[in-house]
Every structure is written in C-alpha cells, then in structure tokens.
Design an enzyme around this catalytic site. Structure first.
Site, short mmCIF file in Angstrom:
data_model
loop_
_atom_site.label_atom_id
_atom_site.label_comp_id
_atom_site.label_asym_id
_atom_site.label_seq_id
_atom_site.Cartn_x
_atom_site.Cartn_y
_atom_site.Cartn_z
N ILE A 1 1.68 0.25 7.12
CA ILE A 1 2.27 -1.09 7.13
C ILE A 1 2.27 -1.67 8.55
O ILE A 1 2.91 -1.13 9.46
CB ILE A 1 3.70 -1.08 6.53
CG1 ILE A 1 3.66 -0.44 5.13
CG2 ILE A 1 4.28 -2.48 6.50
CD1 ILE A 1 2.64 -1.04 4.15
N GLU B 1 -6.52 -5.80 3.68
CA GLU B 1 -6.38 -6.95 2.75
C GLU B 1 -7.52 -7.00 1.75
O GLU B 1 -8.07 -8.06 1.46
CB GLU B 1 -6.21 -8.26 3.51
CG GLU B 1 -4.83 -8.35 4.13
CD GLU B 1 -4.37 -9.74 4.43
OE1 GLU B 1 -4.81 -10.70 3.78
OE2 GLU B 1 -3.52 -9.85 5.33
N THR C 1 0.82 -1.22 0.00
CA THR C 1 0.00 0.00 0.00
C THR C 1 0.85 1.27 0.00
O THR C 1 1.87 1.34 0.68
CB THR C 1 -0.92 0.00 1.25
OG1 THR C 1 -1.67 -1.21 1.24
CG2 THR C 1 -1.86 1.19 1.25
N PRO D 1 0.37 5.91 -0.56
CA PRO D 1 -0.63 6.96 -0.47
C PRO D 1 -1.58 7.00 -1.69
O PRO D 1 -2.76 7.29 -1.54
CB PRO D 1 0.21 8.24 -0.38
CG PRO D 1 1.49 7.80 0.27
CD PRO D 1 1.73 6.40 -0.23
C1 LIG Z 1 -4.51 -0.60 10.29
C2 LIG Z 1 -4.11 -0.90 8.89
C3 LIG Z 1 -3.14 -1.87 8.63
C4 LIG Z 1 -2.74 -2.13 7.32
N1 LIG Z 1 -1.71 -3.02 7.10
C5 LIG Z 1 -1.19 -3.11 5.84
C6 LIG Z 1 0.01 -3.89 5.60
O1 LIG Z 1 0.55 -4.51 6.52
N2 LIG Z 1 0.51 -3.89 4.36
C7 LIG Z 1 -0.05 -3.22 3.31
O2 LIG Z 1 0.47 -3.25 2.20
N3 LIG Z 1 -1.20 -2.50 3.51
C8 LIG Z 1 -1.77 -2.43 4.74
N4 LIG Z 1 -2.91 -1.69 4.96
C9 LIG Z 1 -3.55 -1.02 3.83
C10 LIG Z 1 -4.95 -1.58 3.49
O3 LIG Z 1 -4.86 -2.82 2.87
C11 LIG Z 1 -5.67 -0.51 2.65
O4 LIG Z 1 -6.00 0.54 3.56
C12 LIG Z 1 -6.93 -1.04 1.98
O5 LIG Z 1 -6.59 -1.90 0.93
C13 LIG Z 1 -7.81 0.08 1.42
O6 LIG Z 1 -7.07 1.03 0.72
P1 LIG Z 1 -7.26 2.59 1.04
O7 LIG Z 1 -7.13 2.75 2.50
O8 LIG Z 1 -6.34 3.34 0.19
O9 LIG Z 1 -8.76 2.90 0.67
P2 LIG Z 1 -9.26 3.37 -0.79
O10 LIG Z 1 -8.78 2.42 -1.83
O11 LIG Z 1 -8.97 4.81 -0.98
O12 LIG Z 1 -10.83 3.17 -0.63
C14 LIG Z 1 -11.69 4.13 -0.06
C15 LIG Z 1 -13.12 3.63 -0.23
O13 LIG Z 1 -13.44 3.54 -1.62
C16 LIG Z 1 -13.90 2.24 -1.93
N5 LIG Z 1 -13.45 1.88 -3.28
C17 LIG Z 1 -12.26 2.15 -3.87
N6 LIG Z 1 -12.22 1.65 -5.11
C18 LIG Z 1 -13.41 1.01 -5.29
C19 LIG Z 1 -13.96 0.26 -6.37
N7 LIG Z 1 -13.31 0.05 -7.52
N8 LIG Z 1 -15.23 -0.25 -6.22
C20 LIG Z 1 -15.91 -0.06 -5.07
N9 LIG Z 1 -15.43 0.63 -4.02
C21 LIG Z 1 -14.20 1.16 -4.13
C22 LIG Z 1 -13.25 1.34 -0.89
O14 LIG Z 1 -13.94 0.10 -0.73
C23 LIG Z 1 -13.33 2.23 0.35
O15 LIG Z 1 -14.60 2.12 0.93
C24 LIG Z 1 -3.35 -1.44 6.24
C25 LIG Z 1 -4.35 -0.50 6.50
C26 LIG Z 1 -4.71 -0.20 7.80
C27 LIG Z 1 -5.75 0.85 8.02
#
Ligand SMILES: Cc1cc2nc3c(=O)[nH]c(=O)nc-3n(C[C@H](O)[C@H](O)[C@H](O)COP(=O)(O)OP(=O)(O)OC[C@H]3O[C@@H](n4cnc5c(N)ncnc54)[C@H](O)[C@@H]3O)c2cc1C
Length: 385
Positions: free
Chosen positions: A156, A363, A125, A127
């Site tokens: 992460i 995930e 992940t 920004p």
């Molecule tokens: C506490 C925590 C631990 C984490 N740990 C890790 C880790 O260890 N390693 C790692 O790599 N990542 C990690 N993550 C990242 C996590 O996997 C992402 O936050 C997650 O995949 C969502 O991405 P985003 O936060 O950018 O949300 P966004 O992708 O910006 O989504 C925002 C909203 O839009 C919706 N959305 C976006 N695109 C679509 C679509 N095409 N159709 C329908 N709805 C959509 C989403 O469902 C969500 O409701 C972690 C996150 C958190 C908060």
C-alpha cells in the site's frame, strides 16, 4: 504542442514544475539512495496548496479535476516519480470519499487532506488478491455500532505515513466481491498496525507497506456508500485514476528524454558530439514522439473523465498502458544513449529506468488492462453486428 490549458491549469503546472526543480531535484538522489520518505517535500507541496488541487472547493480545495491532478503529477514525475506517486496516492485515497462519502464524512476528512496536514491512501491489494482483486479475504464483520476488521493489505502506497485509509473489505463473506464494502480507517485505531516496509527496485522514496488488521473496530459512520458496493467503488476509482498513472509516465519519460538530449550534446566521441550522429538522432526523435503521443492520450483521457462521461474504462486503460510502455521504452533508450555513464548512479537515467517499471504493474498490470480493452472491442463488435 499546445494543449489549450486554462490559465489556472498553466499556473498549477508552472508551480508544480518550480517545486520539482527547486526542492525535489537537489534531494532526489539522496531520497532514492536512503529510501527516505519525502516529508519535507510533502510540506512544500502543502504550503504551495498542491493538495488542494484535487479536492472540491466546498472542502477547502481548488476544485480541480483529473487533468489538473495529472498536470501536477506529470511535473513532479519529470524530476522524481517517487515523489509524484506519494502525492498522487493521497488523491487516490480521497477519491472514493469525494464520490461516495456523506457530507459529514467529507467535512471530517477532506479539509485536512486539502491542506496537506494529512496524507491519504487506498488499499485493496492483498497477498492472495492482486490482479484478481475480487479475491480479497479481509473481513469486516458487523458488530454492535460498527465493524470488526481482520486481514492484511499488501503493497500500500503511503502505508504507515498516511493518516487516512480507504480500505476494501468483505462485510458479507458469503457473496465474494459483491459482499465487499469500503471503510475509512484512521492511523492509530486499535488493532490497526503496519507490517514491513517494502524495499523496492524504483520509486524508492515512496513508502509501500502492509496494513495489518486484528479485531480492529471501525465505527458504523466510517462505512463509505452502501454495504456491498466496495468492489464497484474501487473499479470506478481506477477508471478515474489511471490517467494519473499515465501522467506519471509522461513526466518520467519527459525527464529521461531531456537528460538524454543533455548528455548527447555534451558527449564527444570520434571528434563529434554524439547528438550529431544519425542513429542517436533517430533514437531521440522516436523518444520524443512516444512522449508526445503519450501526453496527448493522457490529457484526452483525463478530459474525458472530467467531462463526466460514464464509459471511461477503456480510454483510461489505454492512456495508462500506452504511457507506461512509452516510459519504459524511453527510459531504457535514455540509459543506452548515456552509455556507461547512464548505468551509473551519478546520472539520473538509471533511477528513471528503475522508476518506470512499476508503471506497467500497479493500478492494473498492462496485461490485465489489455485484456479489458480487448473484451470491450468484442462487446462493441457484438453491439454493432
Ligand atoms: C510499489 C507498489 C505500490 C502499490 N500501491 C498500491 C496501493 O496503494 N494500493 C493497492 O491496493 N495496491 C497497490 N499495489 C498493488 C498493485 O496494484 C498490484 O501489485 C498489481 O495489481 C498486480 O498484482 P500482483 O502484484 O498480485 O500480481 P499478480 O496478479 O500476481 O500478477 C503476476 C503476473 O501475472 C499476470 N496475470 C495475472 N492474472 C492474469 C490474467 N488473468 N491474464 C493475464 N495475465 C495475468 C500479471 O499481469 C503479472 O504479470 C502496489 C504495488 C506495488 C508494487
């Protein structure tokens, strides 16, 4: 219900439960309140060989599979989901190494993860790349003897605490996701630092940090698998790890159900225990049904992964979505049953409700996974038409 676990699986599950009850329970509220990383518990888990569960025997592990990992995660999460994800994230950070690593790479890293001496983490992940994980911008430019890494990874788990990181970065920026590769990074490498530690709604004992790379040199021998296969490696990893998120959800929901039953038994209103009231009974029954249905689906999905089947995307996604939605609902209802007390930090259910939310997000958000399941439905229909 009996899930016909092997004797070894029963032993692992019982041991994880004992650690959760004896070591985690007394400190969970304090860890959450102080947002403190649970190093003492990590050491307890290491001493009990819990990190060996998911590592192959050839590298000092116990050779367990997805179900074994789920059993430990579930038991830890029954008491504290933040501890459970700290443990499970080390498995996440090791899985691509186990699948795509060379013999030399596995020998170098896996024994220390198995012993619990070192934690691992997985980073894709950024920004600008969350759900749209293919949109990563971190680059790994080829230089003499290795790669020069530049970019930032966001959110992460185990960031800053882990020693070993699997990082997905673009080795060919002209090809987008097809130019992504997986690299192993070690804490302390020049140009590899950590950004801010996130302050979170739930799972607050777990560490969530930015990883920052500025001209960080990664030697050639730290490339995992072939160049250009990093994105595929990540997607296959999540196919195998999502039942683990489901297990985290099952444990959390189980803990909330038990806390709600305890409270409903001891709380007297209108001259009777509230557990005797049909409305409360029906809520508890629905919670129990959700927990057991989630457990059955998670164990089935984990066993499917362990069977070596290739087409596990759909079942793993279903298990994660169903169990995390169940955990959210069950923890909300647990707070409701505990009334005003449930809203107070003196009772565990408010923490459980906060901890549940992330399970619907990381995930793969549940919306994204529902879309993936729906795409598969259409493909299947097209195949049978
Ligand atoms: C506490 C925590 C631990 C984490 N740990 C890790 C880790 O260890 N390693 C790692 O790599 N990542 C990690 N993550 C990242 C996590 O996997 C992402 O936050 C997650 O995949 C969502 O991405 P985003 O936060 O950018 O949300 P966004 O992708 O910006 O989504 C925002 C909203 O839009 C919706 N959305 C976006 N695109 C679509 C679509 N095409 N159709 C329908 N709805 C959509 C989403 O469902 C969500 O409701 C972690 C996150 C958190 C908060």
């Amino acid at each position: 219900m009996d899930y016909f676990l092997t004797e070894q699986q029963k032993t692992i599950k019982d041991l994880a439960r004992r650690i959760a009850v004896e070591r985690v329970l007394p400190v969970r509220a304090g860890l959450d309140e102080k947002e403190e990383f649970p190093w003492d518990i990590v050491h307890d888990l290491a001493a009990a060989d819990m990190f060996r569960v998911f590592i192959p025997e050839a590298y000092d592990g116990l050779g367990g599979g997805c179900l074994d990992l789920c059993l430990v995660t579930e038991e830890l999460s029954r008491v504290c989901s933040g501890v459970a994800v700290t443990y499970a994230a080390s498995a996440l950070g090791s899985m691509t190494l186990m699948e795509y690593g060379t013999e030399e790479q596995k020998k170098r890293y896996l024994p220390d993860i198995a012993s619990g001496k070192k934690l691992a983490a997985f980073a894709i992940t950024e920004p600008t790349a969350g759900s749209d994980a293919a949109n990563i911008k971190t680059t790994a430019d080829k230089v003499d003897g290795g790669y020069l890494l530049n970019g930032t990874k966001q959110f992460i788990t185990n960031g800053g605490e882990a020693e070993i990181y699997t990082v997905i970065a673009l080795t060919d920026r002209t090809k987008g996701a097809r130019g992504a590769s997986a690299l192993i990074l070690e804490k302390g490498m020049d140009g590899f630092t950590f950004g801010k530690k996130e302050k979170k709604l739930g799972i607050r004992t777990s560490a969530t940090r930015e990883l920052v790379f500025k001209d960080c040199f990664v030697p050639e021998e730290n490339l995992l698998g072939r160049p250009g296969t990093g994105f595929i490696q990540a997607m296959r990893l999540f196919d195998k790890s999502r039942p683990g998120i489901g297990a985290q959800a099952v444990g959390l929901a189980q803990g909330a159900l038990e806390a709600a039953v305890d409270y409903a038994e001891q709380r007297v209103q209108f001259d009777q225990q509230i557990i005797n009231m049909p409305v409360v009974q029906h809520m508890l029954a629905d919670m129990a049904i959700q927990v057991e249905a989630a457990r059955a689906l998670v164990y089935a999905a984990a066993r499917f992964v362990d069977s070596g089947a290739k087409a596990v995307t759909e079942s793993s996604a279903m298990a994660k979505v169903f169990a995390s939605d169940a955990a959210m609902k069950v923890t909300l209802d647990a707070v409701q049953i505990c009334g005003g007390s449930g809203y107070m930090r003196d009772y565990p259910v408010e923490k459980m409700m906060r901890d549940a939310k992330i399970l619907q997000i990381y995930e793969g958000t549940n919306q994204i996974l529902r879309s993936a399941i729906a795409v598969n439905l259409r493909k299947r229909k097209a195949r049978t038409a």
